[in-house]
Design a protein around this motif. Structure first.
Motif, PDB file in Angstrom:
ATOM      1  N   VAL A 111       0.821  -1.216   0.000  1.00 40.21           N
ATOM      2  CA  VAL A 111       0.000   0.000   0.000  1.00 40.21           C
ATOM      3  C   VAL A 111       0.854   1.266   0.000  1.00 40.21           C
ATOM      4  O   VAL A 111       0.344   2.369   0.218  1.00 40.21           O
ATOM      5  N   VAL A 113       3.374   2.408   2.053  1.00 39.20           N
ATOM      6  CA  VAL A 113       3.487   3.085   3.345  1.00 39.20           C
ATOM      7  C   VAL A 113       4.866   2.828   3.950  1.00 39.20           C
ATOM      8  O   VAL A 113       5.400   1.720   3.868  1.00 39.20           O
ATOM      9  N   ALA A 136      -2.068  -5.116   5.307  1.00 49.24           N
ATOM     10  CA  ALA A 136      -1.977  -4.020   4.336  1.00 49.24           C
ATOM     11  C   ALA A 136      -3.175  -3.087   4.472  1.00 49.24           C
ATOM     12  O   ALA A 136      -3.028  -1.856   4.426  1.00 49.24           O
ATOM     13  N   GLN A 137      -4.372  -3.649   4.650  1.00 49.85           N
ATOM     14  CA  GLN A 137      -5.564  -2.826   4.810  1.00 49.85           C
ATOM     15  C   GLN A 137      -5.502  -2.012   6.097  1.00 49.85           C
ATOM     16  O   GLN A 137      -5.870  -0.834   6.123  1.00 49.85           O
ATOM     17  N   ASP A 140      -2.784   0.745   5.696  1.00 48.60           N
ATOM     18  CA  ASP A 140      -3.296   1.789   4.814  1.00 48.60           C
ATOM     19  C   ASP A 140      -4.261   2.703   5.566  1.00 48.60           C
ATOM     20  O   ASP A 140      -4.234   3.926   5.423  1.00 48.60           O
ATOM     21  N   ARG A 147       1.198   8.660   4.770  1.00 50.22           N
ATOM     22  CA  ARG A 147       1.750   7.390   4.290  1.00 50.22           C
ATOM     23  C   ARG A 147       2.904   6.900   5.154  1.00 50.22           C
ATOM     24  O   ARG A 147       3.936   6.445   4.668  1.00 50.22           O
ATOM     25  N   ASN A 170     -11.821   7.861   5.654  1.00 46.55           N
ATOM     26  CA  ASN A 170     -11.666   6.724   4.749  1.00 46.55           C
ATOM     27  C   ASN A 170     -13.026   6.044   4.600  1.00 46.55           C
ATOM     28  O   ASN A 170     -13.493   5.395   5.530  1.00 46.55           O
TER      29      ASN A 170
END
Length: 216
Positions: A111, A113, A136-137, A140, A147, A170
């Motif tokens: 992602v 970051v 990853a989710q 993110d 980031r 988000n």
């Protein structure tokens, strides 16, 4: 739809829940993946053969042609790596031993970051492909527009992984957290939040590592 808990172990009220219908929409998309993967792999094979032929025809000739072919080859390798990652995610989950630092770095790279903080040497026993996507989710979601995520780790009978960032609005936070919770629960772990962009993940250590640690 079951989601994560707060620091007291109660259902979280900081983040939106996800409607069951939205999960079915994502499942419908996932049901397309096996045939999609097959079709994409076939097209990539054709593209690789075409680039190989162009490379032979170009020989040692025009430099600009060689540069274009090399760029195409590099993009093809990246696409194949992305496809392989997706295929692994679509396969039945099988737990294996993997270094925690490697798992976190793969998730962060997925992602885009930057991870700050040291991760001690330790291994967890999890379904790596699924957990990489779940982390990853989470990463993110925590990173937000900056980031970047601060990370800290404590070792005991389990590994305690704390993620802290600036976060931000988000619209997919609910579904990301629902899916991450499902994966982490399935791996005999837990996901809890202590703020809008502060999460704690507990995961099982590999037996060989856990034997050397005291309880948290």
């Amino acid at each position: 739809m079951k989601s994560h808990v707060d620091e007291r172990g109660e259902p979280c009220t900081r983040h939106p829940s996800t409607a069951e219908g939205r999960i079915y929409e994502l499942a419908l998309l996932g049901s397309r993946m096996p045939s999609f993967h097959h079709d994409v792999a076939s097209k990539l094979q054709s593209l690789m053969m075409a680039l190989d032929e162009l490379s032979e025809l170009a020989g040692e000739g025009d430099g600009s042609q060689r540069a274009a072919i090399d760029t195409g080859m590099a993009s093809l390798r990246d696409l194949r790596e992305m496809l392989n990652g997706n295929r692994a995610l679509a396969k039945p989950s099988v737990r294996s031993r993997v270094a925690l630092a490697e798992l976190v770095q793969r998730a962060a790279d997925r992602v885009g970051v930057k991870v700050r903080g040291a991760i001690p040497e330790c291994d967890v026993r999890v379904a790596a492909s699924a957990l990489t996507q779940a982390l990853a989710q989470l990463i993110d979601l925590v990173a937000g527009p900056e980031r970047a995520v601060e990370i800290s780790v404590e070792l005991g009978d389990q590994v305690r992984l704390a993620l802290v960032g600036r976060g931000g609005a988000n619209p997919t936070a609910g579904e990301a957290l629902a899916l991450a919770t499902h994966v982490i629960d399935r791996e005999d772990g837990t996901l809890a939040c202590a703020g809008d962009a502060q999460f704690t993940v507990r995961l099982p250590l590999a037996i060989e590592t856990a034997q050397l640690r005291r309880p948290l």
